[in-house]
Design a protein around this motif. Structure first.
Motif, short mmCIF file in Angstrom:
data_model
loop_
_atom_site.label_atom_id
_atom_site.label_comp_id
_atom_site.label_asym_id
_atom_site.label_seq_id
_atom_site.Cartn_x
_atom_site.Cartn_y
_atom_site.Cartn_z
N GLU A 173 67.89 18.58 52.99
CA GLU A 173 67.07 19.43 53.83
C GLU A 173 66.06 20.17 52.97
O GLU A 173 66.40 20.71 51.93
CB GLU A 173 67.97 20.42 54.58
CG GLU A 173 67.24 21.20 55.60
CD GLU A 173 68.18 22.08 56.41
OE1 GLU A 173 67.74 23.16 56.78
OE2 GLU A 173 69.32 21.67 56.64
N THR A 174 64.82 20.20 53.38
CA THR A 174 63.77 20.85 52.61
C THR A 174 63.49 22.23 53.17
O THR A 174 63.78 22.53 54.32
CB THR A 174 62.48 20.01 52.64
OG1 THR A 174 62.07 19.85 54.00
CG2 THR A 174 62.68 18.67 52.00
N GLY A 175 62.90 23.08 52.33
CA GLY A 175 62.56 24.43 52.72
C GLY A 175 63.34 25.45 51.91
O GLY A 175 64.12 25.09 51.03
N ILE A 176 63.10 26.72 52.20
CA ILE A 176 63.80 27.80 51.51
C ILE A 176 64.40 28.75 52.54
O ILE A 176 63.89 28.88 53.65
CB ILE A 176 62.88 28.57 50.54
CG1 ILE A 176 61.64 29.10 51.25
CG2 ILE A 176 62.48 27.70 49.37
CD1 ILE A 176 60.73 29.93 50.35
N PRO A 177 65.51 29.41 52.18
CA PRO A 177 66.14 30.35 53.12
C PRO A 177 65.27 31.58 53.36
O PRO A 177 64.53 32.01 52.48
CB PRO A 177 67.44 30.73 52.43
CG PRO A 177 67.61 29.83 51.27
CD PRO A 177 66.29 29.23 50.97
N ILE A 178 65.42 32.13 54.53
CA ILE A 178 64.71 33.35 54.93
C ILE A 178 65.71 34.50 54.95
O ILE A 178 66.84 34.34 55.40
CB ILE A 178 64.07 33.16 56.33
CG1 ILE A 178 63.10 31.99 56.31
CG2 ILE A 178 63.39 34.42 56.80
CD1 ILE A 178 61.96 32.15 55.34
N MET A 179 65.27 35.68 54.46
CA MET A 179 66.16 36.84 54.35
C MET A 179 65.57 38.04 55.09
O MET A 179 64.37 38.09 55.33
CB MET A 179 66.34 37.20 52.87
CG MET A 179 66.86 36.08 52.01
SD MET A 179 66.88 36.51 50.26
CE MET A 179 65.15 36.61 49.89
N ASP A 180 66.45 38.99 55.39
CA ASP A 180 65.98 40.26 55.93
C ASP A 180 65.67 41.19 54.76
O ASP A 180 65.71 40.79 53.60
CB ASP A 180 67.00 40.86 56.89
CG ASP A 180 68.33 41.19 56.24
OD1 ASP A 180 68.46 41.05 55.01
OD2 ASP A 180 69.26 41.58 56.97
N ASP A 181 65.35 42.45 55.06
CA ASP A 181 64.97 43.39 54.00
C ASP A 181 66.14 43.80 53.10
O ASP A 181 65.94 44.42 52.06
CB ASP A 181 64.27 44.62 54.57
CG ASP A 181 65.09 45.31 55.64
OD1 ASP A 181 66.12 44.75 56.06
OD2 ASP A 181 64.69 46.41 56.05
N HIS A 182 67.36 43.46 53.48
CA HIS A 182 68.54 43.74 52.65
C HIS A 182 68.96 42.54 51.81
O HIS A 182 69.94 42.60 51.08
CB HIS A 182 69.71 44.20 53.52
CG HIS A 182 69.43 45.43 54.31
ND1 HIS A 182 69.20 46.65 53.71
CD2 HIS A 182 69.30 45.62 55.63
CE1 HIS A 182 68.97 47.55 54.65
NE2 HIS A 182 69.02 46.95 55.83
N LEU B 298 69.29 28.40 58.02
CA LEU B 298 68.19 27.46 58.25
C LEU B 298 67.16 27.62 57.13
O LEU B 298 66.99 28.70 56.59
CB LEU B 298 67.51 27.73 59.59
CG LEU B 298 68.24 27.29 60.85
CD1 LEU B 298 67.46 27.74 62.08
CD2 LEU B 298 68.41 25.79 60.87
N ARG B 299 66.47 26.55 56.82
CA ARG B 299 65.47 26.59 55.77
C ARG B 299 64.07 26.42 56.37
O ARG B 299 63.87 25.59 57.25
CB ARG B 299 65.73 25.50 54.74
CG ARG B 299 67.03 25.74 54.01
CD ARG B 299 67.33 24.61 53.07
NE ARG B 299 68.49 24.91 52.28
CZ ARG B 299 68.45 25.44 51.06
NH1 ARG B 299 67.30 25.73 50.52
NH2 ARG B 299 69.55 25.69 50.41
N SER B 300 63.14 27.21 55.87
CA SER B 300 61.78 27.20 56.40
C SER B 300 60.85 26.41 55.49
O SER B 300 60.72 26.70 54.30
CB SER B 300 61.26 28.63 56.53
OG SER B 300 59.89 28.61 56.84
#
Length: 119
Positions: free
Chosen positions: A1-10, A18-20
């Motif tokens: 799966e390609t992309g990178i993980p998305i995080m919140d401000d913490h 999921l990877r974006s």
């Protein structure tokens, strides 16, 4: 799966891991820009400093001194350029949730999320 993980401000990963691909694309462009800006001081500062009259006159007849001065100026320009480049393009960047794939908007109510682009 390609992309990178998305995080919140913490720093917690959102959307069940999921990877974006949109964030990954932006991260690649940001890394490319930071590498290109690193080359500017590394090539510009030594060329300008070693072409000034005092350094050129002093080093023109002495090969050993010229090599020492060129190496020192090159190291100093890289030493100044690298922190400046890292400051311009931080490792963790933000992205608007509307710029991501639609499935990310379904998993969070945040307007801005973060991604780690690496160095």
């Amino acid at each position: 799966e390609t992309g990178i993980p998305i995080m919140d401000d913490h720093g917690e990963v959102l959307a069940s891991g999921l990877r974006s691909r949109a964030a990954a694309k932006r991260a690649v462009y940001s890394t490319l820009l930071s590498r290109a800006t690193l080359a500017i001081p590394c090539f510009l500062i030594p060329a300008v400093l070693t072409s000034t009259w005092p350094l050129y006159f002093y080093c023109s007849g002495h090969n050993a001194i010229s090599l020492y001065v060129s190496t020192l100026v090159g190291m100093l320009s890289f030493g100044l350029g690298l922190p400046a480049t890292i400051a311009i393009s931080p490792r963790v960047s933000s992205i608007d949730i509307l710029d991501l794939e639609p499935e990310f908007a379904e998993h969070t109510t945040l307007d801005v999320v973060y991604y780690n682009k690496g160095l």
